[in-house]
Write an enzyme that holds these catalytic residues in place. Structure first.
Site, PDB file in Angstrom:
ATOM      1  N   LYS A  87       0.965  -1.214  -0.061  1.00 28.17           N
ATOM      2  CA  LYS A  87       0.025   0.039  -0.086  1.00 28.17           C
ATOM      3  C   LYS A  87       0.965   1.061  -0.038  1.00 28.17           C
ATOM      4  CE  LYS A  87      -4.300   1.171   2.276  1.00 28.17           C
ATOM      5  NZ  LYS A  87      -5.290   0.993   3.631  1.00 28.17           N
TER       6      LYS A  87
HETATM    7  O1  G3P Z   1      -7.934   1.865   5.347  1.00 31.32           O
HETATM    8  C1  G3P Z   1      -8.216   2.993   4.762  1.00 31.32           C
HETATM    9  C2  G3P Z   1      -9.559   3.501   5.179  1.00 31.32           C
HETATM   10  O2  G3P Z   1     -10.526   2.571   4.958  1.00 31.32           O
HETATM   11  C3  G3P Z   1      -9.467   4.449   6.424  1.00 31.32           C
HETATM   12  O3  G3P Z   1     -10.949   4.675   7.017  1.00 31.32           O
HETATM   13  O4  G3P Z   1     -12.565   5.159   8.579  1.00 31.32           O
HETATM   14  O5  G3P Z   1     -10.026   5.776   8.750  1.00 31.32           O
HETATM   15  O6  G3P Z   1     -11.514   7.022   7.172  1.00 31.32           O
HETATM   16  P1  G3P Z   1     -11.201   5.545   7.905  1.00 31.32           P
END
Ligand code: G3P
Length: 218
Positions: A87
């Site tokens: 990633k």
């Molecule tokens: O892993 C990336 C993403 O899904 C993060 O989500 O909830 O931290 O905005 P969030």
């Protein structure tokens, strides 16, 4: 559309993998740090444990932000398991690194994508996945699903094979709209995916079926 679980928690992974609800995992440094794992070697061991619980793509994020360091880190991560997807953040050096990894048959997930052009650039570099963050756009008053829709149109225009991985999911509605738009994958937290099969009419309907059956068992 595939369902990935956005977590580094082994219990959550085991539960939803056993239920066959998910076919892959995405992690990020924030999710990893929540577990309190200290040191790079322990982080790498944890990625290996995740890979032992599910036979599908596991995104492991680089911490580096300069090209040479991203390459070193990504190569190390990719050697941990055949299912590791490196990633890489959506920055200039990240795009250059994605191009390198693509040429070397190493799968990548370009993360922190917030515009259609960012997604197009990542796809042209050869990213396996792009991760548009839906919820974080909603959080600032924009429409994250519009981003998924634009990327779908652009990728279809040019027959791009990069997969759209809807990330930063906040609700079932997000997931349903991603499927309607044609996202290839969504990644969502455990709390969302563990109740993805729930509907109150399913529960009440099942209760009635079982009650009616039991009435005949005198
Ligand atoms: O892993 C990336 C993403 O899904 C993060 O989500 O909830 O931290 O905005 P969030």
């Amino acid at each position: 559309m595939d369902f990935f679980l956005d977590t580094a928690d082994l219990n959550e992974i085991k539960e939803l993998s056993d239920l066959k609800i998910i076919s892959g995992i995405t992690t990020n440094p924030s999710l990893m740090s929540k577990l309190g794992i200290k040191g790079k070697q322990n982080w790498n061991n944890h990625y290996k444990k995740i890979c032992s619980l599910i036979d599908g793509p596991v995104s492991a994020e680089v911490i580096s932000t300069s090209y040479d360091e991203i390459i070193d880190e990504g190569l190390e991560l990719s050697k941990l398991n055949k299912n590791i997807v490196v990633k890489v953040p959506m920055i200039n050096d990240g795009i250059k690194a994605i191009s390198f990894f693509s040429k070397n048959k190493i799968k990548t997930n370009c993360t922190l994508v917030f515009s259609p052009i960012q997604a197009l650039i990542a796809a042209k570099a050869g990213a396996t996945y792009v991760s548009p963050f839906i919820g974080r756009l909603d959080d600032i008053g924009e429409n994250g699903l519009d981003l998924i829709e634009s990327i779908r149109i652009i990728f279809d225009n040019y027959n791009m094979t990069t997969k759209i991985l809807g990330a930063s999911i906040r609700s079932n509605t997000h997931i349903e709209h991603c499927a309607e738009i044609g996202a290839d994958v969504i990644t969502a937290p455990y709390q969302t995916l563990k109740k993805i099969t729930y509907h109150k009419l399913t529960d009440s309907g099942l209760k009635k079926f079982l009650d009616d059956y039991n009435k005949t068992m005198v």
